[in-house]
Design a protein around this motif. Structure first.
Motif, mmCIF file in Angstrom:
data_model
loop_
_atom_site.group_PDB
_atom_site.id
_atom_site.type_symbol
_atom_site.label_atom_id
_atom_site.label_comp_id
_atom_site.label_asym_id
_atom_site.label_seq_id
_atom_site.Cartn_x
_atom_site.Cartn_y
_atom_site.Cartn_z
ATOM 1 N N GLU A 266 49.592 6.937 43.487
ATOM 2 C CA GLU A 266 50.794 6.875 44.314
ATOM 3 C C GLU A 266 51.307 5.447 44.463
ATOM 4 O OE1 GLU A 266 50.334 8.936 48.072
ATOM 5 O OE2 GLU A 266 48.935 10.348 47.149
ATOM 6 N N ALA A 267 52.621 5.359 44.623
ATOM 7 C CA ALA A 267 53.270 4.076 44.898
ATOM 8 C C ALA A 267 54.398 4.326 45.890
ATOM 9 C CB ALA A 267 53.819 3.464 43.612
ATOM 10 N N ALA A 268 54.585 3.386 46.832
ATOM 11 C CA ALA A 268 55.593 3.548 47.878
ATOM 12 C C ALA A 268 56.941 2.924 47.514
ATOM 13 C CB ALA A 268 55.087 2.957 49.184
ATOM 14 N N ASP A 269 56.992 2.180 46.414
ATOM 15 C CA ASP A 269 58.261 1.604 45.960
ATOM 16 C C ASP A 269 58.163 1.289 44.475
ATOM 17 O OD1 ASP A 269 57.365 -1.211 45.493
ATOM 18 O OD2 ASP A 269 57.122 -1.241 47.670
ATOM 19 N N GLY A 270 59.286 0.906 43.902
ATOM 20 C CA GLY A 270 59.345 0.659 42.469
ATOM 21 C C GLY A 270 58.459 -0.476 41.995
ATOM 22 N N GLN A 271 58.311 -1.513 42.817
ATOM 23 C CA GLN A 271 57.470 -2.639 42.405
ATOM 24 C C GLN A 271 56.010 -2.223 42.330
ATOM 25 O OE1 GLN A 271 58.559 -5.858 41.331
ATOM 26 N NE2 GLN A 271 56.482 -5.635 40.537
ATOM 27 N N GLN A 272 55.537 -1.475 43.322
ATOM 28 C CA GLN A 272 54.157 -0.967 43.285
ATOM 29 C C GLN A 272 53.968 -0.071 42.052
ATOM 30 O OE1 GLN A 272 53.035 1.053 46.889
ATOM 31 N NE2 GLN A 272 53.412 -0.736 48.176
ATOM 32 N N ALA A 273 54.983 0.720 41.756
ATOM 33 C CA ALA A 273 54.908 1.623 40.599
ATOM 34 C C ALA A 273 54.828 0.834 39.299
ATOM 35 C CB ALA A 273 56.117 2.549 40.583
ATOM 36 N N LEU A 274 55.636 -0.207 39.186
ATOM 37 C CA LEU A 274 55.628 -1.031 37.980
ATOM 38 C C LEU A 274 54.273 -1.707 37.813
ATOM 39 C CD1 LEU A 274 57.495 -1.775 35.657
ATOM 40 C CD2 LEU A 274 58.208 -3.779 36.968
#
Length: 121
Positions: free
Chosen positions: A30-38
Motif C-alpha cells: 500500500e501507498a498513501a500518495d504517488g510519491q510513496q507508490a513511486l
C-alpha cells in the motif's frame, strides 16, 4: 505470486481493496500518495497498480507518468480507481498509460471483471 500496489490516500479504500485483492490471490503493498507508490515501484515493480487520482504530494496521473519513465515501468498493469469519471479524465489516464478505469465506489465483482479483462485473473 502476483502483486498489487494499492495507491490511495484513504486508509478505508486501501483496506477494502486489500481484502478483495488478497481474496483474489494477490500479495498487496500500500501507498498513501504517488510519491510513496513511486518509491515502492523503484524498490520492486508490482504486477498491477490500483491507483487513485486525487492524492496529496503526487497525484495519480503524475505518478503514472513517472512510473512509465522508470526501468520496467511499462510492465505493471495500471487500473485507475477514482471518482473522476468524465471523459477528459479517462482519456488523459489512457494517454498517460493506464490500462483500465474503475469508478468509486467499487466492489469485488467490479475488480474481478476489470482484472479479468486485462488478463490478471
Amino acid at each position: 505470486m502476483k502483486s498489487c500496489l494499492i495507491v490511495d490516500d484513504s486508509k478505508v479504500i486501501r483496506m477494502v481493496a486489500r481484502k478483495i485483492l488478497q481474496e483474489l490471490g494477490f500479495e498487496t503493498v500500500e501507498a498513501a500518495d504517488g510519491q510513496q507508490a513511486l518509491d515502492a515501484c523503484i524498490k520492486e515493480m508490482p504486477t498491477v497498480v490500483l491507483l487513485d487520482w486525487n492524492m496529496p504530494v503526487m497525484s495519480g496521473i503524475e505518478y503514472l507518468r513517472e512510473l512509465r519513465k522508470q526501468p520496467g515501468g511499462d510492465e505493471p498493469v495500471v487500473v485507475f480507481c477514482t471518482t473522476e469519471n468524465d471523459i477528459e479524465h479517462i482519456q488523459e489516464a489512457i494517454e498517460a498509460g493506464a490500462n483500465e478505469y474503475i469508478m468509486k465506489p467499487f466492489d469485488s465483482e467490479i475488480i474481478q471483471a476489470k482484472f479479468s479483462q486485462v488478463g490478471l485473473l
